[in-house]
Design an enzyme around this catalytic site. Sequence first.
Site, PDB file in Angstrom:
ATOM      1  N   ASP A  80      12.171  25.165  15.950  1.00 41.16           N
ATOM      2  CA  ASP A  80      10.879  25.377  15.294  1.00 41.16           C
ATOM      3  C   ASP A  80      11.043  26.390  14.174  1.00 41.16           C
ATOM      4  OD1 ASP A  80       8.192  25.179  14.719  1.00 41.16           O
ATOM      5  OD2 ASP A  80       7.510  26.247  16.516  1.00 41.16           O
ATOM      6  N   LYS A  81       9.992  26.505  13.371  1.00 33.59           N
ATOM      7  CA  LYS A  81       9.902  27.480  12.291  1.00 33.59           C
ATOM      8  C   LYS A  81       8.520  28.094  12.336  1.00 33.59           C
ATOM      9  CE  LYS A  81       7.951  27.970   7.992  1.00 33.59           C
ATOM     10  NZ  LYS A  81       6.505  27.726   7.674  1.00 33.59           N
ATOM     11  N   HIS A  82       8.433  29.349  11.926  1.00 35.18           N
ATOM     12  CA  HIS A  82       7.125  30.001  11.879  1.00 35.18           C
ATOM     13  C   HIS A  82       7.046  30.913  10.673  1.00 35.18           C
ATOM     14  CE1 HIS A  82       3.324  31.318  13.681  1.00 35.18           C
ATOM     15  NE2 HIS A  82       3.594  32.478  13.107  1.00 35.18           N
ATOM     16  N   SER A  83       5.871  30.945  10.034  1.00 36.34           N
ATOM     17  CA  SER A  83       5.643  31.817   8.885  1.00 36.34           C
ATOM     18  C   SER A  83       4.717  32.955   9.274  1.00 36.34           C
ATOM     19  CB  SER A  83       5.013  31.021   7.741  1.00 36.34           C
ATOM     20  OG  SER A  83       4.573  31.891   6.710  1.00 36.34           O
ATOM     21  N   THR A 120      -2.308  26.697   9.404  1.00 36.40           N
ATOM     22  CA  THR A 120      -1.865  25.311   9.509  1.00 36.40           C
ATOM     23  C   THR A 120      -2.873  24.457  10.277  1.00 36.40           C
ATOM     24  OG1 THR A 120       0.458  25.962   9.371  1.00 36.40           O
ATOM     25  CG2 THR A 120      -0.007  23.816  10.344  1.00 36.40           C
ATOM     26  N   ARG A 168      -7.738  40.469  16.300  1.00 37.21           N
ATOM     27  CA  ARG A 168      -6.961  41.083  15.215  1.00 37.21           C
ATOM     28  C   ARG A 168      -7.472  40.634  13.849  1.00 37.21           C
ATOM     29  NH1 ARG A 168      -1.471  38.887  15.803  1.00 37.21           N
ATOM     30  NH2 ARG A 168      -0.968  40.134  13.968  1.00 37.21           N
ATOM     31  N   SER A 183       2.856  38.267  18.931  1.00 33.62           N
ATOM     32  CA  SER A 183       2.016  37.083  18.738  1.00 33.62           C
ATOM     33  C   SER A 183       2.858  35.864  18.403  1.00 33.62           C
ATOM     34  CB  SER A 183       1.006  37.342  17.621  1.00 33.62           C
ATOM     35  OG  SER A 183       0.217  36.194  17.381  1.00 33.62           O
ATOM     36  N   LYS A 187       4.282  32.684  21.682  1.00 33.56           N
ATOM     37  CA  LYS A 187       4.058  31.230  21.602  1.00 33.56           C
ATOM     38  C   LYS A 187       5.385  30.479  21.562  1.00 33.56           C
ATOM     39  CE  LYS A 187       1.326  31.559  17.927  1.00 33.56           C
ATOM     40  NZ  LYS A 187       0.860  32.945  17.786  1.00 33.56           N
ATOM     41  N   LYS A 188       6.352  31.036  20.844  1.00 32.34           N
ATOM     42  CA  LYS A 188       7.633  30.350  20.706  1.00 32.34           C
ATOM     43  C   LYS A 188       8.414  30.362  22.018  1.00 32.34           C
ATOM     44  CE  LYS A 188       6.542  29.539  16.521  1.00 32.34           C
ATOM     45  NZ  LYS A 188       5.979  28.212  16.211  1.00 32.34           N
TER      46      LYS A 188
END
Length: 435
Positions: A80-83, A120, A168, A183, A187-188
């Site tokens: 996966d990828k996250h920004s 997203t 937040r 955070s 999730k990951k």
Amino acid sequence: MIPQEIIRRKRDGDELAAADIQSFIAALAAGQLSEGQIGAFAMAVWFKGMSRTETVALTLAMADSGDRLQWADIDRPIADKHSTGGVGDNVSLMLAPIAAACGLAVPMISGRGLGHTGGTLDKLESIPGYMITPDADLFHKVVKEAGCAIIGQTGTLAPADGRLYAVRDVTATVDSIPLITASILSKKLAAGLETLVLDVKVGNGAFMADRGQAEILAQSLVEVANGAGVKTSALITDMNQPLADSAGNAVEMRNCLDFLAGRKRDTRLDSVVFAFAAEMLVKSGIAASPHEAEGMARQALSSGKAAEVFARMVSMLGGPADLIENPDRYLARAPVEKPVPAARSGWLSACDARGVGVSVIDLGGGRRHPADRIDHRVGFSELLPLGTRVNAGEPIALVHAADEAAAERAAAALALHYRITEDRPGLTPVIAGLI
């Protein structure tokens, strides 16, 4: 466990024991804390920070607040990828199907807009019928059969983060390194990943405006994730202007569909998408080098395979099967579209990217309060990149608004977010570093 005592100790700068953090997060997930207590805890962490040990404990407590996904029956690397969040950042929407088309399984758990940044999930909700919170069985089925699924947190996946995330957003505690780290990674970890690539934004449109702070955040994320058993790296990318030429929800979704269909290319967006695809493929062992990996990713896009993956994902999650071919049939348009004229002739030399994001919120495309409804139609498109030569009166963007008055206000605001100079500016590379 007395919540106010934990809040007080963190407020006073004490290091919290892992057991105290676990108890607080368990109470948060169970709905036993008020929003005031959650906000006070977040603010205490914002001011006093957390040690690496505390951050690991917070991350694990949030990951363990719900179910953990299992992918034993999928014979692909789970990646996966996250920004960390930006303006005009719709990379995930293209990247997930490209990576899946190259042989990865991508169970992408995404978020809503946070602060001035776009989310997203909000973009995906522009698609009629798309289920952002499918049950676990359907999520698993889509990842297995389509190769990727982009969804939101379900009630059973890191539920503590869902509530903390919302608080937040409206308490000015977004840009806390421990809270961001926990955070993202909770999730990951709950998603059962094997590898993870992180996009840590830096610039005036990022939560980390300072390069040094961005590197500290990237280091925190990489160290905590690797320490938890997920092979992780981070790219630091520039957010001193919107990444894509659109900022909003439906307008960014349209940008994504045009990208996947080969109808358009955006240089900065293109660079980031393929840099992350290459990193994911190398990290997962699919490709031996970044050069080989980028070639695979570009072939997946040009052949139409990535578009097929995206279309199948959308269809399996309840959206229209022909979305890519017929975006105008499904993506709602704002009733007013108005060009933003350049105030003078010269070079677009600087942009207040945060201001652009706030202007989207002012149009109704983001939230001021957790319960706010979003107008998915509104935003900006055709944003010109920095380094473009313009003549006075020529459009630098197109506003999409609900009415004429809102369009006028947004156009005036956007014009102020760009600086036009006589001299051609030096441009910052979009990929700033790797950790």
